[in-house]
Design an enzyme around this catalytic site. Structure first.
Site, PDB file in Angstrom:
ATOM      1  N   HIS A 102     -23.248  -5.897 -45.634  1.00  0.00           N
ATOM      2  CA  HIS A 102     -21.934  -5.963 -44.992  1.00  0.00           C
ATOM      3  C   HIS A 102     -20.582  -5.990 -45.763  1.00  0.00           C
ATOM      4  O   HIS A 102     -19.562  -6.836 -45.654  1.00  0.00           O
ATOM      5  CB  HIS A 102     -21.933  -7.478 -44.321  1.00  0.00           C
ATOM      6  CG  HIS A 102     -22.640  -7.537 -43.136  1.00  0.00           C
ATOM      7  ND1 HIS A 102     -23.115  -8.757 -42.549  1.00  0.00           N
ATOM      8  CD2 HIS A 102     -23.592  -6.538 -42.591  1.00  0.00           C
ATOM      9  CE1 HIS A 102     -24.291  -8.467 -41.553  1.00  0.00           C
ATOM     10  NE2 HIS A 102     -24.398  -7.353 -41.675  1.00  0.00           N
TER      11      HIS A 102
HETATM   12  C1  LIG Z   1     -29.058  -1.042 -43.912  1.00  0.00           C
HETATM   13  C2  LIG Z   1     -27.918  -1.548 -43.246  1.00  0.00           C
HETATM   14  C3  LIG Z   1     -28.326  -2.490 -42.260  1.00  0.00           C
HETATM   15  C4  LIG Z   1     -27.227  -3.021 -41.449  1.00  0.00           C
HETATM   16  N1  LIG Z   1     -27.629  -3.818 -40.380  1.00  0.00           N
HETATM   17  C5  LIG Z   1     -26.733  -4.053 -39.577  1.00  0.00           C
HETATM   18  C6  LIG Z   1     -26.979  -4.825 -38.133  1.00  0.00           C
HETATM   19  O1  LIG Z   1     -28.067  -5.138 -37.904  1.00  0.00           O
HETATM   20  N2  LIG Z   1     -25.986  -5.144 -37.296  1.00  0.00           N
HETATM   21  C7  LIG Z   1     -24.601  -5.029 -38.019  1.00  0.00           C
HETATM   22  O2  LIG Z   1     -23.641  -5.376 -37.104  1.00  0.00           O
HETATM   23  N3  LIG Z   1     -24.228  -4.524 -39.020  1.00  0.00           N
HETATM   24  C8  LIG Z   1     -25.265  -3.938 -39.927  1.00  0.00           C
HETATM   25  N4  LIG Z   1     -24.959  -3.395 -41.047  1.00  0.00           N
HETATM   26  C9  LIG Z   1     -23.467  -3.229 -41.341  1.00  0.00           C
HETATM   27  C10 LIG Z   1     -22.824  -2.253 -40.372  1.00  0.00           C
HETATM   28  O3  LIG Z   1     -23.518  -1.231 -40.045  1.00  0.00           O
HETATM   29  C11 LIG Z   1     -21.454  -1.621 -41.272  1.00  0.00           C
HETATM   30  O4  LIG Z   1     -20.615  -2.970 -41.276  1.00  0.00           O
HETATM   31  C12 LIG Z   1     -20.606  -0.840 -40.381  1.00  0.00           C
HETATM   32  O5  LIG Z   1     -21.434   0.456 -40.345  1.00  0.00           O
HETATM   33  C13 LIG Z   1     -19.546  -0.377 -41.397  1.00  0.00           C
HETATM   34  O6  LIG Z   1     -18.653   0.561 -41.021  1.00  0.00           O
HETATM   35  P1  LIG Z   1     -17.630   1.489 -41.446  1.00  0.00           P
HETATM   36  O7  LIG Z   1     -17.016   2.465 -40.355  1.00  0.00           O
HETATM   37  O8  LIG Z   1     -16.562   0.498 -42.089  1.00  0.00           O
HETATM   38  O9  LIG Z   1     -18.218   2.291 -42.596  1.00  0.00           O
HETATM   39  P2  LIG Z   1     -19.385   3.332 -42.429  1.00  0.00           P
HETATM   40  O10 LIG Z   1     -19.967   3.185 -41.083  1.00  0.00           O
HETATM   41  O11 LIG Z   1     -20.278   3.086 -43.546  1.00  0.00           O
HETATM   42  O12 LIG Z   1     -18.627   4.602 -42.380  1.00  0.00           O
HETATM   43  C14 LIG Z   1     -18.129   5.064 -43.446  1.00  0.00           C
HETATM   44  C15 LIG Z   1     -18.442   6.664 -43.588  1.00  0.00           C
HETATM   45  O13 LIG Z   1     -17.690   7.540 -44.378  1.00  0.00           O
HETATM   46  C16 LIG Z   1     -18.336   8.376 -45.118  1.00  0.00           C
HETATM   47  N5  LIG Z   1     -17.610   8.668 -46.189  1.00  0.00           N
HETATM   48  C17 LIG Z   1     -17.527   7.649 -47.322  1.00  0.00           C
HETATM   49  N6  LIG Z   1     -17.093   8.270 -48.351  1.00  0.00           N
HETATM   50  C18 LIG Z   1     -16.497   9.666 -47.980  1.00  0.00           C
HETATM   51  C19 LIG Z   1     -15.670  10.498 -48.399  1.00  0.00           C
HETATM   52  N7  LIG Z   1     -15.091  10.707 -49.542  1.00  0.00           N
HETATM   53  N8  LIG Z   1     -15.323  11.759 -47.672  1.00  0.00           N
HETATM   54  C20 LIG Z   1     -15.768  11.964 -46.429  1.00  0.00           C
HETATM   55  N9  LIG Z   1     -16.696  10.667 -45.818  1.00  0.00           N
HETATM   56  C21 LIG Z   1     -16.935   9.923 -46.781  1.00  0.00           C
HETATM   57  C22 LIG Z   1     -19.795   7.829 -45.214  1.00  0.00           C
HETATM   58  O14 LIG Z   1     -20.542   8.670 -45.591  1.00  0.00           O
HETATM   59  C23 LIG Z   1     -19.901   7.124 -43.936  1.00  0.00           C
HETATM   60  O15 LIG Z   1     -20.554   7.917 -42.957  1.00  0.00           O
HETATM   61  C24 LIG Z   1     -25.892  -2.584 -41.752  1.00  0.00           C
HETATM   62  C25 LIG Z   1     -25.683  -2.006 -42.619  1.00  0.00           C
HETATM   63  C26 LIG Z   1     -26.723  -1.149 -43.597  1.00  0.00           C
HETATM   64  C27 LIG Z   1     -26.331  -0.040 -44.549  1.00  0.00           C
END
Ligand SMILES: Cc1cc2nc3c(=O)[nH]c(=O)nc-3n(C[C@H](O)[C@H](O)[C@H](O)COP(=O)(O)OP(=O)(O)OC[C@H]3O[C@@H](n4cnc5c(N)ncnc54)[C@H](O)[C@@H]3O)c2cc1C
Length: 549
Positions: A469
Site C-alpha cells: 500500500h
Molecule cells: C499485490 C498487491 C495486492 C494488493 N491488494 C489490495 C487489496 O486487496 N485491496 C486494496 O484495496 N488494495 C490492494 N492493493 C493496493 C492497491 O492496489 C493500490 O493502492 C492501488 O492500485 C494504487 O493505485 P495507483 O493508481 O496509485 O497506482 P497503480 O495502480 O500502481 O498505477 C500506476 C500505473 O502507472 C504505471 N507507471 C509507472 N511508472 C510509469 C511510467 N514511468 N510511465 C508510464 N506508466 C507508468 C504503472 O505501470 C501502473 O500501471 C494491492 C496492491 C498490490 C501490488
C-alpha cells in the site's frame, strides 16, 4: 527524437487504478485523452481469474521495487512489487474492497485538505461503486466499479467464528457505520472475474474515438514551458523517444513510487538534491518523495489436521475440474480472492481500530519467504496508522534507473508495538474453539502458547512484510503548506496545468486497503478538472490504439 503530430486535451501518465478512472471520466465528458502505460496489456488469464493473482507477482506485469536495507527491520531489503499493466495495482491485487474509516478523511480535512472530509468524499465513493448487496445511505449501486460478496472457504468461515469467540463483534459491512469487527470482505469482482479499473472503467470507453491507449510507453519526464506542463516525453518499447502535447493538462497517475520519480526527473522536487544529480531545477518543491507510508503485516501460521487449504488439493484432475468450472461457469474455487475474510480491532483502547487482519485459507509465503509446506491458514495482522515515514529519491538522472527507496519501515517503536499486539490477538483467535478443532499446531511465531513480547517483537522485525500500500509521497495539503506537493484540487503547487492523481497524494495513509480510496481520489480529480475548465472541442482523433508493448 521521434515525435507525434497529435495532441490531446489531456495526457494521463499511468494506466493503473487511478489513471483508468480519470481517463474514463474525461472521455465521457467529451475530452480527448492519451493514456500512457509503461507495462503491457492486462490480457492475461491469471489476471482475470481472481484466485491466481499471486502468479502475476514477479512477472513483467509487476515492478520489482525494493528498499535499501531497513535498519529497524533486521537490516532486510524489503520487496514492494507494484502493478505494471493496464489496471495497475487493481489488476494484480487481492481485490479487497475497503474504504478506510470516516475519521481518516476528517483528519485529512483537519490537516488543511479542505473538501476531503468524510462528508465530502462519500459521494465520490458512491459514484464509483456498483454494490451487489448494499445500497443507501452509504453505498452506490450504479457506478462502474463492481463490488460483490465472494467465495467463502471453510477456513475463512472458521476464522470469522473463532474471532467472535475471542471477543470481536461480527461486522457485515466494514464500509458501514462501524469499521471494527470481523467478517467477510467484499471484493472488486464481478461475474466470477476480477473487476480492475481496466476491466470496468477503461473497458467502458475503449471504443471511444477520443481515447488513445498506448502500452509499453515509459514516461521519462513532463515537458515544462513557462512554468506550465505542456506535454510529456516517453520511451516506446522499441527504444524511440516520443513527445506528445497536452492542450489542457498532464495528470500524473503513476503510483506512489513512480509519480514522485517523474516529478523529480522533470526538475520538480528538493532543489539541492536535484542539482547534485545534474538536473535543472524547474521548481523547488521539498516535499516531493517525502512522507512515504505503507502498511506492514506479519503472519501467524496454523497447520490444519486435514488437507483442506485453498489450493492444497488443486492438482491433477482436481485442478483441471476447477479450471473447467471457472472457464464454463465462472464459479468455484478459482473465483476466490484468497483474502476472503478479516477484520479490524482496536488493540490500544484508543477508540479506533489500529489493526486489520488479512486472513488467507492457506499457508502463504511472499517474495521474501518461501511458503511453509503442508495445509493451514495464515492470519496476518497489519498496523493501520503507521508513524514511520520513508523517502523516494532519484538514484541518478537516468530515467530508467531504479529509485533510491528508503521505506523507513518500523523506524518508530509504536509501529512495532502495534504489530506485537496484533500478533497476540491473532494467536488468541487461532486458539479459539472454531479454529482449535481444525488446527493441529501453530507453526509461527511460536509453537508453545507462552511467548514473550520480546520474542514477538523480534519475529515482527524479522518477518514483517508489505501489504503493498505505498502512499503519501506527493502529499496533498493547504495551498500555503510549504511541504505539500499538491493543493486540495490535486494541482502541483507552483506548476501550471499539472496534477497528481494516485495514492501518493494521501497526506496520511487511510486505515484500510488503498485501492478503493485511490479510485475515490481519481473520481474527485476528474470532478475538479471538469469543473474548472471549459468544455474542449472533441478532437478528431481516429479510434486507433497504438500498442507498442
Ligand atoms: C499485490 C498487491 C495486492 C494488493 N491488494 C489490495 C487489496 O486487496 N485491496 C486494496 O484495496 N488494495 C490492494 N492493493 C493496493 C492497491 O492496489 C493500490 O493502492 C492501488 O492500485 C494504487 O493505485 P495507483 O493508481 O496509485 O497506482 P497503480 O495502480 O500502481 O498505477 C500506476 C500505473 O502507472 C504505471 N507507471 C509507472 N511508472 C510509469 C511510467 N514511468 N510511465 C508510464 N506508466 C507508468 C504503472 O505501470 C501502473 O500501471 C494491492 C496492491 C498490490 C501490488
Amino acid at each position: 527524437m521521434a515525435s507525434v503530430d497529435r495532441e490531446y486535451d489531456y495526457v494521463v501518465v499511468g494506466g493503473g487504478s487511478a489513471g483508468c478512472v480519470v481517463a474514463h471520466r474525461l472521455v465521457r465528458a467529451g475530452r480527448s485523452v492519451l493514456l500512457l502505460e509503461a507495462g503491457p496489456s492486462d490480457n492475461l488469464l491469471y489476471i482475470r481469474m481472481p484466485a491466481t493473482f499471486v502468479r502475476v507477482i514477479g512477472t513483467a506485469r509487476t515492478w520489482p521495487y525494493q528498499t535499501e536495507p531497513q535498519a529497524q527491520a533486521a537490516g532486510r531489503t524489503l520487496h514492494v512489487p507494484q502493478g505494471r499493466t493496464l489496471g495497475g495495482g487493481s489488476s494484480v491485487n487481492a481485490m479487497v474492497y475497503i474504504r478506510g474509516a470516516r475519521q481518516d478523511y476528517d483528519d485529512w480535512a483537519a490537516q488543511g485538505c479542505s473538501g476531503w472530509s468524510w462528508d465530502d468524499v462519500l459521494p465520490a465513493f458512491k459514484r464509483a461503486e456498483c454494490n451487489e448487496r448494499l445500497s443507501e445511505p452509504l453505498h452506490g449501486t450504479d457506478g462502474p466499479l463492481r463490488v460483490t460478496d465472494g467465495y467463502r472457504h471453510p477456513l475463512s468461515r472458521a476464522f470469522v467464528k473463532a474471532a467472535q469467540e475471542a471477543g470481536l463483534r461480527y461486522n457485515d459491512d466494514f464500509n458501514g457505520e462501524r469499521q471494527d469487527g470481523v467478517g467477510f470482505y467484499q471484493s472488486t469482482t464481478f461475474d466470477g472475474e476480477r473487476g480492475s479499473t481496466s476491466a470496468t472503467y477503461l473497458a467502458a470507453v475503449r471504443g471511444d474515438a477520443r481515447l488513445t491507449v498506448v502500452t509499453g510507453a515509459h514516461v521519462l519526464r513532463v515537458v515544462l514551458r513557462d512554468g506550465e506542463a505542456r506535454g510529456v516525453e516517453y520511451r516506446r518499447g522499441d527504444g524511440a523517444t516520443v513527445a506528445v502535447d497536452a492542450r489542457c493538462e498532464v495528470i500524473l497517475a503513476a503510483g506512489a513510487l513512480a509519480s514522485p520519480k517523474i516529478l523529480q526527473l522533470s526538475g520538480i522536487g528538493p532543489g539541492s538534491e536535484l542539482q547534485a544529480l545534474g538536473i535543472d531545477v524547474a521548481h523547488d518543491l521539498p516535499g516531493v518523495g517525502r512522507n512515504y507510508q505503507d502498511h506492514l503485516e506479519v503472519s501467524v501460521y496454523g497447520r490444519t489436521h486435514d488437507p483442506i487449504s485453498l489450493f492444497g488439493n488443486d492438482r491433477g484432475l482436481t485442478a483441471l475440474r476447477h479450471g473447467l468450472q471457472w472457464l464454463a461457469f465462472r464459479t468455484g474455487l478459482l473465483t476466490s480472492n484468497v483474502v476472503e475474510s478479516g477484520g479490524f480491532a482496536d488493540t490500544s483502547g484508543s477508540g479506533r481500530p489500529d489493526i486489520q487482519f488479512h486472513v488467507l485459507p492457506v499457508l502463504v509465503g511472499d517474495v521474501d519467504r518461501e511458503p511453509l509446506p503442508g495445509h493451514g491458514l495464515s492470519i496476518n495482522p497489519c498496523f493501520l496508522r503507521p508513524k514511520s515515514r520513508g523517502t523516494v529519491r532519484l538514484r541518478s538522472a537516468d530515467p530508467m534507473a531504479p529509485i533510491l527507496f528508503d521505506g523507513g519501515y518500523l523506524a518508530e517503536q509504536t509501529d512495532v508495538d502495534t504489530l506485537v499486539r496484533g500478533l497476540k490477538l491473532a494467536r488468541r483467535i487461532l486458539r479459539a474453539p472454531s479454529l482449535r478443532k481444525l488446527v493441529s499446531e501453530e507453526l509461527a511465531p511460536q509453537r508453545n502458547e507462552a511467548c514473550a513480547d520480546a520474542a514477538l517483537e523480534d519475529y515482527a522485525r524479522r518477518y514483517a512484510k508489505t501489504v503493498y500500500h505505498p502512499a503519501g509521497t506527493c502529499r496533498m495539503g493547504a495551498p500555503d503548506d510549504a511541504r505539500a506537493v499538491v493543493d486540495p484540487q490535486l494541482r502541483v503547487r507552483g506548476v501550471g496545468r499539472l496534477r497528481v492523481c494516485d495514492a501518493s497524494v494521501m497526506p496520511t495513509i487511510v486505515a484500510g486497503n488503498t485501492n478503493a480510496p485511490t479510485i475515490m481520489i481519481a473520481e474527485r480529480c476528474a470532478e475538479f478538472m471538469l469543473a474548472g475548465t471549459p468544455r474542449a472541442v472533441p478532437a478528431a482523433a481516429p479510434a486507433i490504439e497504438e500498442t507498442t508493448a
